[in-house]
Write a protein that holds these residues in place. Structure first.
Motif, PDB file in Angstrom:
ATOM      1  N   MET A  74       0.930  -0.925   0.327  1.00  0.00           N
ATOM      2  CA  MET A  74      -0.096  -0.058  -0.161  1.00  0.00           C
ATOM      3  C   MET A  74       0.800   1.649   0.502  1.00  0.00           C
ATOM      4  N   ALA A  75       0.664   2.361  -0.596  1.00  0.00           N
ATOM      5  CA  ALA A  75       0.778   3.617  -0.901  1.00  0.00           C
ATOM      6  C   ALA A  75       0.877   4.651  -0.444  1.00  0.00           C
ATOM      7  N   GLN A  76       2.564   5.181   0.816  1.00  0.00           N
ATOM      8  CA  GLN A  76       1.550   6.103   1.445  1.00  0.00           C
ATOM      9  C   GLN A  76       0.636   7.434   1.375  1.00  0.00           C
ATOM     10  N   THR A  77      -0.069   7.795   1.308  1.00  0.00           N
ATOM     11  CA  THR A  77      -0.548   9.254   1.306  1.00  0.00           C
ATOM     12  C   THR A  77       0.375  10.131   0.989  1.00  0.00           C
ATOM     13  N   PRO A  78      -0.018  11.613   0.817  1.00  0.00           N
ATOM     14  CA  PRO A  78       0.996  12.928   1.180  1.00  0.00           C
ATOM     15  C   PRO A  78       0.409  13.176   2.688  1.00  0.00           C
ATOM     16  N   ARG A  79      -0.582  12.746   3.665  1.00  0.00           N
ATOM     17  CA  ARG A  79      -0.772  12.980   4.735  1.00  0.00           C
ATOM     18  C   ARG A  79       0.831  12.391   5.786  1.00  0.00           C
ATOM     19  N   GLN A  80       0.652  11.190   5.218  1.00  0.00           N
ATOM     20  CA  GLN A  80       1.734  10.089   5.526  1.00  0.00           C
ATOM     21  C   GLN A  80       2.648  10.431   5.808  1.00  0.00           C
ATOM     22  N   ARG A  81       3.193  10.910   5.092  1.00  0.00           N
ATOM     23  CA  ARG A  81       4.615  11.212   4.163  1.00  0.00           C
ATOM     24  C   ARG A  81       5.342  12.078   4.865  1.00  0.00           C
ATOM     25  N   GLN A  82       4.082  13.120   4.642  1.00  0.00           N
ATOM     26  CA  GLN A  82       4.552  14.716   6.112  1.00  0.00           C
ATOM     27  C   GLN A  82       5.054  14.133   7.344  1.00  0.00           C
TER      28      GLN A  82
END
Length: 69
Positions: A1-9
């Motif tokens: 599952m890919a990271q969302t932008p919020r998770q990446r931040q």
């Protein structure tokens, strides 16, 4: 599952914090976290209103004493 932008931040923020902690003792880390910012117990609006009531009353009293003898 890919990271969302919020998770990446969130992960970048956590990584930055961990890198800043590296090589420092717990006491040094706690000193930086415990800086307290002074916050006035009364808001500026209430302070201005109180000043207006006190000094406004003083000005009205002075005017009445000097000009309305």
């Amino acid at each position: 599952m890919a990271q969302t932008p919020r998770q990446r931040q969130a992960n970048d923020k956590f990584l930055k914090d961990q890198e800043a902690r590296r090589g420092k003792s717990e006491d040094q880390i706690k000193l930086k976290k415990t800086k307290e910012v002074f916050k006035s117990p009364i808001s500026p609006v209430w302070l201005a209103l109180l000043g207006f009531v006190v000094f406004g009353g003083l000005v009205v009293e002075m005017i009445s004493r000097f000009f309305l003898r």
